[in-house]
Design a protein around this motif. Sequence first.
Motif, PDB file in Angstrom:
ATOM      1  N   GLY A 165     -20.890 -45.288  -6.581  1.00 30.39           N
ATOM      2  CA  GLY A 165     -22.134 -46.017  -6.812  1.00 30.39           C
ATOM      3  C   GLY A 165     -23.340 -45.150  -7.135  1.00 30.39           C
ATOM      4  N   VAL A 166     -23.075 -43.863  -7.305  1.00 29.56           N
ATOM      5  CA  VAL A 166     -24.164 -42.975  -7.735  1.00 29.56           C
ATOM      6  C   VAL A 166     -24.598 -43.386  -9.140  1.00 29.56           C
ATOM      7  N   GLN A 167     -25.927 -43.389  -9.402  1.00 33.78           N
ATOM      8  CA  GLN A 167     -26.405 -43.884 -10.688  1.00 33.78           C
ATOM      9  C   GLN A 167     -26.755 -42.781 -11.693  1.00 33.78           C
ATOM     10  N   GLY A 168     -26.964 -41.586 -11.179  1.00 33.92           N
ATOM     11  CA  GLY A 168     -27.253 -40.450 -12.052  1.00 33.92           C
ATOM     12  C   GLY A 168     -26.676 -39.200 -11.425  1.00 33.92           C
ATOM     13  N   VAL A 169     -26.295 -38.228 -12.260  1.00 30.09           N
ATOM     14  CA  VAL A 169     -25.691 -36.996 -11.734  1.00 30.09           C
ATOM     15  C   VAL A 169     -26.407 -35.780 -12.319  1.00 30.09           C
ATOM     16  N   GLU A 212     -21.431 -32.060 -23.332  1.00 32.35           N
ATOM     17  CA  GLU A 212     -20.792 -32.849 -24.393  1.00 32.35           C
ATOM     18  C   GLU A 212     -19.725 -33.773 -23.786  1.00 32.35           C
ATOM     19  N   SER A 213     -18.944 -33.196 -22.901  1.00 30.75           N
ATOM     20  CA  SER A 213     -17.827 -33.935 -22.309  1.00 30.75           C
ATOM     21  C   SER A 213     -18.307 -35.103 -21.443  1.00 30.75           C
ATOM     22  N   VAL A 214     -19.246 -34.870 -20.553  1.00 25.27           N
ATOM     23  CA  VAL A 214     -19.675 -35.963 -19.659  1.00 25.27           C
ATOM     24  C   VAL A 214     -20.539 -36.996 -20.390  1.00 25.27           C
ATOM     25  N   VAL A 215     -21.359 -36.517 -21.323  1.00 19.82           N
ATOM     26  CA  VAL A 215     -22.225 -37.447 -22.051  1.00 19.82           C
ATOM     27  C   VAL A 215     -21.386 -38.375 -22.935  1.00 19.82           C
ATOM     28  N   THR A 216     -20.316 -37.822 -23.486  1.00 20.68           N
ATOM     29  CA  THR A 216     -19.434 -38.635 -24.318  1.00 20.68           C
ATOM     30  C   THR A 216     -18.688 -39.665 -23.461  1.00 20.68           C
ATOM     31  N   ARG A 217     -18.215 -39.202 -22.312  1.00 21.12           N
ATOM     32  CA  ARG A 217     -17.392 -40.088 -21.477  1.00 21.12           C
ATOM     33  C   ARG A 217     -18.221 -41.145 -20.752  1.00 21.12           C
ATOM     34  N   TRP A 218     -19.398 -40.761 -20.258  1.00 21.16           N
ATOM     35  CA  TRP A 218     -20.252 -41.710 -19.529  1.00 21.16           C
ATOM     36  C   TRP A 218     -21.597 -41.806 -20.245  1.00 21.16           C
ATOM     37  N   SER A 219     -21.605 -42.480 -21.377  1.00 21.67           N
ATOM     38  CA  SER A 219     -22.784 -42.424 -22.250  1.00 21.67           C
ATOM     39  C   SER A 219     -23.986 -43.164 -21.667  1.00 21.67           C
ATOM     40  N   ARG A 220     -23.769 -44.030 -20.670  1.00 18.98           N
ATOM     41  CA  ARG A 220     -24.911 -44.785 -20.130  1.00 18.98           C
ATOM     42  C   ARG A 220     -25.449 -44.175 -18.842  1.00 18.98           C
ATOM     43  N   THR A 221     -24.794 -43.126 -18.353  1.00 14.14           N
ATOM     44  CA  THR A 221     -25.251 -42.480 -17.117  1.00 14.14           C
ATOM     45  C   THR A 221     -26.245 -41.376 -17.446  1.00 14.14           C
ATOM     46  N   PRO A 222     -27.404 -41.374 -16.781  1.00 15.41           N
ATOM     47  CA  PRO A 222     -28.311 -40.250 -17.018  1.00 15.41           C
ATOM     48  C   PRO A 222     -27.817 -38.984 -16.308  1.00 15.41           C
ATOM     49  N   PHE A 223     -27.436 -37.981 -17.103  1.00 13.83           N
ATOM     50  CA  PHE A 223     -27.060 -36.677 -16.554  1.00 13.83           C
ATOM     51  C   PHE A 223     -28.265 -35.740 -16.671  1.00 13.83           C
ATOM     52  N   THR A 224     -28.476 -34.977 -15.616  1.00 14.33           N
ATOM     53  CA  THR A 224     -29.592 -34.028 -15.589  1.00 14.33           C
ATOM     54  C   THR A 224     -29.035 -32.614 -15.527  1.00 14.33           C
ATOM     55  N   LEU A 225     -29.602 -31.713 -16.309  1.00 16.57           N
ATOM     56  CA  LEU A 225     -29.221 -30.306 -16.191  1.00 16.57           C
ATOM     57  C   LEU A 225     -30.217 -29.608 -15.265  1.00 16.57           C
ATOM     58  N   ALA A 283     -28.976 -25.624 -25.185  1.00 16.34           N
ATOM     59  CA  ALA A 283     -27.579 -26.000 -25.447  1.00 16.34           C
ATOM     60  C   ALA A 283     -27.279 -27.398 -24.897  1.00 16.34           C
ATOM     61  N   ALA A 284     -27.818 -27.709 -23.727  1.00 12.37           N
ATOM     62  CA  ALA A 284     -27.591 -29.031 -23.130  1.00 12.37           C
ATOM     63  C   ALA A 284     -28.252 -30.118 -23.978  1.00 12.37           C
ATOM     64  N   TRP A 285     -29.451 -29.863 -24.416  1.00 10.63           N
ATOM     65  CA  TRP A 285     -30.179 -30.834 -25.244  1.00 10.63           C
ATOM     66  C   TRP A 285     -29.429 -31.084 -26.553  1.00 10.63           C
ATOM     67  N   GLN A 286     -28.915 -30.025 -27.138  1.00 11.47           N
ATOM     68  CA  GLN A 286     -28.127 -30.172 -28.368  1.00 11.47           C
ATOM     69  C   GLN A 286     -26.873 -31.006 -28.122  1.00 11.47           C
ATOM     70  N   SER A 287     -26.425 -31.013 -26.864  1.00  9.96           N
ATOM     71  CA  SER A 287     -25.203 -31.751 -26.510  1.00  9.96           C
ATOM     72  C   SER A 287     -25.510 -33.150 -26.003  1.00  9.96           C
ATOM     73  N   GLY A 288     -26.756 -33.557 -26.059  1.00 17.70           N
ATOM     74  CA  GLY A 288     -27.094 -34.927 -25.713  1.00 17.70           C
ATOM     75  C   GLY A 288     -27.765 -35.125 -24.369  1.00 17.70           C
ATOM     76  N   ILE A 289     -28.017 -34.048 -23.641  1.00 21.16           N
ATOM     77  CA  ILE A 289     -28.717 -34.171 -22.355  1.00 21.16           C
ATOM     78  C   ILE A 289     -30.213 -34.368 -22.605  1.00 21.16           C
ATOM     79  N   GLN A 290     -30.810 -35.325 -21.897  1.00 18.22           N
ATOM     80  CA  GLN A 290     -32.242 -35.577 -22.076  1.00 18.22           C
ATOM     81  C   GLN A 290     -33.037 -35.395 -20.784  1.00 18.22           C
ATOM     82  N   HIS A 291     -32.332 -35.156 -19.685  1.00 12.44           N
ATOM     83  CA  HIS A 291     -33.008 -35.013 -18.387  1.00 12.44           C
ATOM     84  C   HIS A 291     -32.836 -33.590 -17.869  1.00 12.44           C
ATOM     85  N   PHE A 292     -33.922 -33.016 -17.405  1.00 13.36           N
ATOM     86  CA  PHE A 292     -33.901 -31.630 -16.924  1.00 13.36           C
ATOM     87  C   PHE A 292     -34.664 -31.488 -15.615  1.00 13.36           C
TER      88      PHE A 292
END
Lengths: 309, 309
Positions: B171-175, B194-207, B222-231
Amino acid sequence: MSHRGERVYINDVAPRDGLQIEKQWVTTEDKIRLIDGLSTTGLDKIEATSFVSPKAIPNLADAAKVVEGIRRVPGVDIVVLVPNVKGCERALASGVDEINLVMSASDSHSRANLRMTPEQSLQQFAEIIRLAQGSGVFINASLSTTFGCPFDGDVSEARVVGFVERLLELGVQGVSLCDTTGMANPAQVARLCESVVTRWSRTPFTLHVHNTRGMGLANCLAAWQSGIQHFDAALGGLGGCPFAPGATGNVCTEDLVHMFEQMGVDTGVDLEALIALSATLPELVGHDVPGQVVKAGTSDRRYPCPAGL
Amino acid sequence: MSHRGERVYINDVAPRDGLQIEKQWVTTEDKIRLIDGLSTTGLDKIEATSFVSPKAIPNLADAAKVVEGIRRVPGVDIVVLVPNVKGCERALASGVDEINLVMSASDSHSRANLRMTPEQSLQQFAEIIRLAQGSGVFINASLSTTFGCPFDGDVSEARVVGFVERLLELGVQGVSLCDTTGMANPAQVARLCESVVTRWSRTPFTLHVHNTRGMGLANCLAAWQSGIQHFDAALGGLGGCPFAPGATGNVCTEDLVHMFEQMGVDTGVDLEALIALSATLPELVGHDVPGQVVKAGTSDRRYPCPAGL
């Protein structure tokens, strides 16, 4: 991660770009020891000194003695900065592998740093190149303030590409794109590198960045992704710019090698040897230096697990 | 330059990840002043404190008073770290917007930092999440040592992805993918993101990266280029890790904002205000801090051309 070249080639500019602004005099012997140390680590090139007037840069007044005294290692090119025809004559007589001519892409930096216009630089380059062609030395030109000027501000990509074109027409064989005061950002680096690498695919372009605003490694990454395989860097992150106070130095060689090697990109460099050499810098220059891997150790470093757990 | 998201969202963790390891006690008033200052700069989130036992982290013993005392700004989420059920109860009572649960991806770091196994962390998370669900707070989990452990070494991508999967099932909403001791490199960051953003595209992942080996901004790029938007980032580059001596702190918030804004990527942040706030840190913590833009100024800074030219 998208990229074009697997192998990168590193030119350590610490003996020239680093030592030229140090307050403490580094003896000729110590300079030779530093360059000889660098020569054994697998670097592609070393920018050893500058055949500049001793009045302009007293720190490098011993240029000829340095080049004469170093041990030449096969496969490691010795580069010297050459500011004018006289410097070129001295460089050719000294038997170096490469000469590096320097001009600025911006008018104010050109005046402040070289006391001439970019046009005058190009005229002088023509003379120097006439002298050097046929001697067997490789002729590189460094274009300062490629990514922005601390006095004039933005430098357009069209202007930079225009200067690159003219340098190559004059007979320059390689061009260094220099972020002299650390103003470049990765998007800008990617755009310009992509553009020149695509247009002149057989010319070796070198990225030369300073870590002034922390973006040194990010800019190198962006350049590598855009097809750049040659990088200037300075052991320990030595260097700086007299016109941008507060600035840290060049991107740090061992930090750059560490990043690429961790990424699986071959640098040809013995990182442990490089780190050991970097650890001697604070004593050599009399102050702490910005490099981080020499302090933290490589990512492979392991710590003992805390007791009692 | 390839990328997916134009806008990035930044969580400043200086009040928690930064202040927790400072030697000098920062008063509750000063903490509140810092957080209130951050709240006006346009950051997305602020990790304000940790509802941890005062014995474990004396620096954050005033967690409840801090959360009670800060000014809440619409649009700025207040996050607190929650180490256990009791901490969660206190956090919910305090009225925060988000709780951040922390576990380690590696066994030894888990034991050293949390005194439990990753399995035990997950069991505890289940209880915490039961308590928090329905309260309206956002539930984030931070996965420490995602990119490597200072004791165990490599942490496989499969292991990390396995933990992410279980966290989301709970039930975690963001990782948050945390490079706790600065071991990550851009190629590795790109692969995992790339791997997590592709697999869970609606979950906000933070680097969440540390700048230990100078790669902080390169890893964020590198993370931003891979689709990460949260830092995650820390004002001034505060932070560090007690288990990795010599390490510098978290990636520096103002340096990160500066890089993205220079690249034309919107951060929503008032950089000048952030830099002004960062300039107050050395007095607050009693020592110089690693941030570079606060010292060098932004890339837009212009210098007067040297006189007489």
